[in-house]
Write a protein that holds these residues in place. Sequence first.
Motif, short mmCIF file in Angstrom:
data_model
loop_
_atom_site.label_atom_id
_atom_site.label_comp_id
_atom_site.label_asym_id
_atom_site.label_seq_id
_atom_site.Cartn_x
_atom_site.Cartn_y
_atom_site.Cartn_z
N THR A 373 -74.81 46.25 0.54
CA THR A 373 -74.70 47.45 -0.28
C THR A 373 -74.30 48.68 0.52
OG1 THR A 373 -77.07 47.87 -0.03
CG2 THR A 373 -76.37 46.62 -1.98
N GLY A 374 -73.49 48.51 1.54
CA GLY A 374 -73.05 49.65 2.34
C GLY A 374 -73.34 49.43 3.81
N VAL A 375 -72.73 48.40 4.39
CA VAL A 375 -72.99 48.03 5.78
C VAL A 375 -72.03 48.79 6.69
CG1 VAL A 375 -72.88 46.16 7.47
CG2 VAL A 375 -73.90 45.76 5.21
N GLY A 386 -76.87 41.12 18.03
CA GLY A 386 -77.58 40.14 17.23
C GLY A 386 -77.83 40.67 15.83
N ILE A 387 -77.73 39.78 14.83
CA ILE A 387 -78.03 40.12 13.43
C ILE A 387 -79.23 39.29 13.01
CG2 ILE A 387 -77.18 40.23 11.07
CD1 ILE A 387 -75.67 42.06 12.94
N ALA A 388 -80.31 39.95 12.66
CA ALA A 388 -81.54 39.27 12.25
C ALA A 388 -81.88 39.65 10.82
CB ALA A 388 -82.68 39.63 13.20
N GLY A 389 -82.82 38.94 10.25
CA GLY A 389 -83.24 39.23 8.89
C GLY A 389 -83.76 37.99 8.20
N PRO A 390 -84.46 38.18 7.08
CA PRO A 390 -85.03 37.02 6.37
C PRO A 390 -83.94 36.16 5.74
CG PRO A 390 -85.29 39.02 5.07
CD PRO A 390 -84.76 39.45 6.41
N GLY A 557 -77.54 42.42 23.83
CA GLY A 557 -77.67 43.83 24.19
C GLY A 557 -78.29 44.68 23.10
N GLU A 558 -77.98 44.39 21.83
CA GLU A 558 -78.54 45.15 20.71
C GLU A 558 -78.76 44.21 19.54
OE1 GLU A 558 -75.27 47.45 18.39
OE2 GLU A 558 -74.66 47.58 20.52
N VAL A 559 -79.76 44.56 18.72
CA VAL A 559 -80.10 43.74 17.56
C VAL A 559 -80.19 44.63 16.33
CG1 VAL A 559 -81.83 42.22 16.52
CG2 VAL A 559 -81.37 42.08 18.98
N HIS A 560 -79.59 44.17 15.23
CA HIS A 560 -79.64 44.89 13.96
C HIS A 560 -80.33 44.00 12.93
CE1 HIS A 560 -76.66 48.12 15.02
NE2 HIS A 560 -76.41 47.22 15.97
N ASP A 561 -81.26 44.58 12.19
CA ASP A 561 -81.94 43.86 11.11
C ASP A 561 -81.21 44.13 9.80
OD1 ASP A 561 -84.29 42.57 12.35
OD2 ASP A 561 -84.81 44.63 12.88
N ARG A 569 -80.56 49.30 13.12
CA ARG A 569 -80.64 48.91 14.54
C ARG A 569 -82.09 48.88 14.98
NH1 ARG A 569 -76.81 50.80 19.55
NH2 ARG A 569 -77.91 49.61 21.18
N ARG A 570 -82.44 47.80 15.67
CA ARG A 570 -83.81 47.60 16.12
C ARG A 570 -84.02 48.32 17.44
NH1 ARG A 570 -85.90 41.50 16.86
NH2 ARG A 570 -85.33 41.47 14.61
N ALA A 571 -85.15 49.01 17.54
CA ALA A 571 -85.50 49.67 18.80
C ALA A 571 -85.88 48.61 19.83
CB ALA A 571 -86.66 50.64 18.58
#
Length: 572
Positions: A373-375, A386-390, A557-561, A569-571
Motif C-alpha cells: 500500500t505504498g512501498v 533483508g526483507i522480513a515480516g510475517p 547490512g540493513e533489514v526492513h520489516d 527499516r529495523r534499528a
Amino acid sequence: MSAPTLSPNPSRDAVRRTVSRFARPHAAALLGAVALGVLASLATAVFPVVVGRVTDALLAGDRDAVLALGLVGVGLAVAQTVLATLSRARLARAGEHLVRDVRDEVAHGLATTPLRFLDAHPSGELLQRSTAEVAELSGFVRESLTELLVRASTVVLFVVVLAAQSWELTAVLLVVFAPPALLVTARFRSRAADRFGAEAQAEADVAAGVAETIRVRALLRTAPAATRARTAARDAQRDAAAVTAQMRTAALSRWVNAMSLVEGLTLVVLIVAGAWLAGLDRVSVGVVVTFVLASVTLFSSTSDLVALVGPVEETLTGVARVGELLEATGRRTPMPAPAPVPVPAQAARGPVTCPAVELTGVTFGYGDEPVLTGVDLRLERGARCGIAGPSGAGKSTLAALLAGLRTPASGTVRCAGSDPAALGPAERAARVAFVPQEVVLGSGTLADELRLVLPGADGATLREAFARLGVGRWLDGLPEGLDTPLGEGSTLTAGERQLVGLARVALRDSEVLVLDEATSDVDPATAELLERAIDSLTAGRTVVVVAHREATLARLGEVHDLTGGRLVRRAR
C-alpha cells in the motif's frame, strides 16, 4: 490493469482464427493429403458402378467384358487402398506438426504471460486447456480427421456418380434418406456445442479441485473435521456435476442410433423403386445392383459422419478453449530462436550514479485485496538488504516485483536504472537475477540445466561456478556429478535445488540479486551450504534477501520489516 478472464464456454469464433493461424504453415501438406483422400473416395464411388456393369455383362453372357471389368474392379480396390493409406499417413504427419505448433505456443504463452493472469485462474483450469484439450486435438488428428475427410468426400462423390447412372433412383435415394438424416444431424449439432462445452468445463473444474487438494494436502491432514467435511462435500459436488454433464452428452449421442432405422427404410424403398424401373426398362438390373451396393456404402459413410459429429464438436470445443487461452496469453509473434546468448551485463546496466534499487509509492493487490500500500525503498549499489515480516505480508510479492515478474498497480520499480518488467528476458536477466523460494528444475541433467543460462559452457566452467560459491565439494559428492538427472524422480532435496538455482545466477553477471526465502525449510547442513554460497554470490552485488531466519538477516547490512503493506527499516 485487470487480467483477461477465460470463459467457461468460449465462442466458436476463436476456432476459425486458431485453425487458420496454425494450418497456414502446413497448407501444402494438408492439401496434398486431402487430394489423395478425394482420389481414394473416387475409387470407392466408382467400384459399385463396375460391379453393376459386371452384372449386366453376366446377364448378357459377355465373358470378355466380365473379365475386363473384373480387372478394372481389382485395380480400383488396389488404388483405393494405396491412396487411402498415403492420405492417412500424410494427413497424420501434417496434423501432428500442427498440433506440435499449438502445444509449443501454449507452453510459451503460459511461460511468458503476466503472473496476474495465472493468479486469476485455477491451475487445474489452465492445466486442462494446455494439456488435456491439446491432447484431445492430437488424438482427433490421428484417429478421426482422416475418417472425416474420407467419409465426407465419399458421400459427395457417391451422389455424383449415382446421378450419372440414374437420376430417378438418385432422386428416390435423396428424397427418402436425406431429410431424416439432416434432421438427426441438425438435432445433434443444435445441442452439441453447449453440452460438450459444459462437459469440458466440468472436467476442468474437477482437475482444478484435484490440483487444489494436492496443494493443501498437508493443511487438510491437521484441519478440523468440519473443514475436511466441507472440502469433501465440495469435491463431491464437482464430481457429481461432471457426471451429470457427461450423462447429458451421452444422452445426446442417442440421436446417432436413429440413423439405422432411416437406412433400413431407404434401402427397402430403393429396391422396390429399382425393381419397378427395371420392369419398365428405364434402368438395367446392373444399375439397380449398383444402387443397392452403393447405398450400403453410402449409408455406412453417412452413419460414420454422424458418429463423428460428437468427436468434431468435442474437438471444436477444445480448440475454442485453447484458442481463447492463446489469445489471452498474448502470443502474436513467431516463436523466438532457441538458446539466445544473454546480453552482457555491463552493456545493460544503467548509469553508475543511479541507485541499484528504487521503489517509489508501489502498490499491489490480488483482486480487491491490497497487499502493498505504498512501498518506498532505495538501495545504493553494493547494498545488502533483508526483507522480513510475517507470512502473508507480501514479501514474495515484493520480490516478484523487483524481479520484473509482476507489475505494480501504481508507483515505480527500478533495478539498475530500468523498470525490470519492461525489459526483454535477456536484458532483464543481465540486470536482476531472481532465486525463488521453490526452485523448479527441468528435465535432463544438472549440466543441461546450467547450460540453459550459459549455452555451450564446458564442464570446467560449470564446475567453477560451484567452486566460486564454495560448494564445489557438494558437487563432487554427487555420484554422477554434472550428469546427475533432474526432473521427475530427482533425488535432490529442496535445499540442493536452491544450490543449483544459485549456481545458475553465478554464471551470469547480474547487478541486482533477489533471493526469496532461499534458506527456509531446509536441514541445518544444507542451510549452512546455502549461507556460504549466498555470501560468496553476493560479493560486489546489490542484494535483496527475503528471509525468516534471523541468522540469515544478521549477515545483511540493513533489514526492513514489511507490515501493513509498507516497509519499515529495523534499528540495528
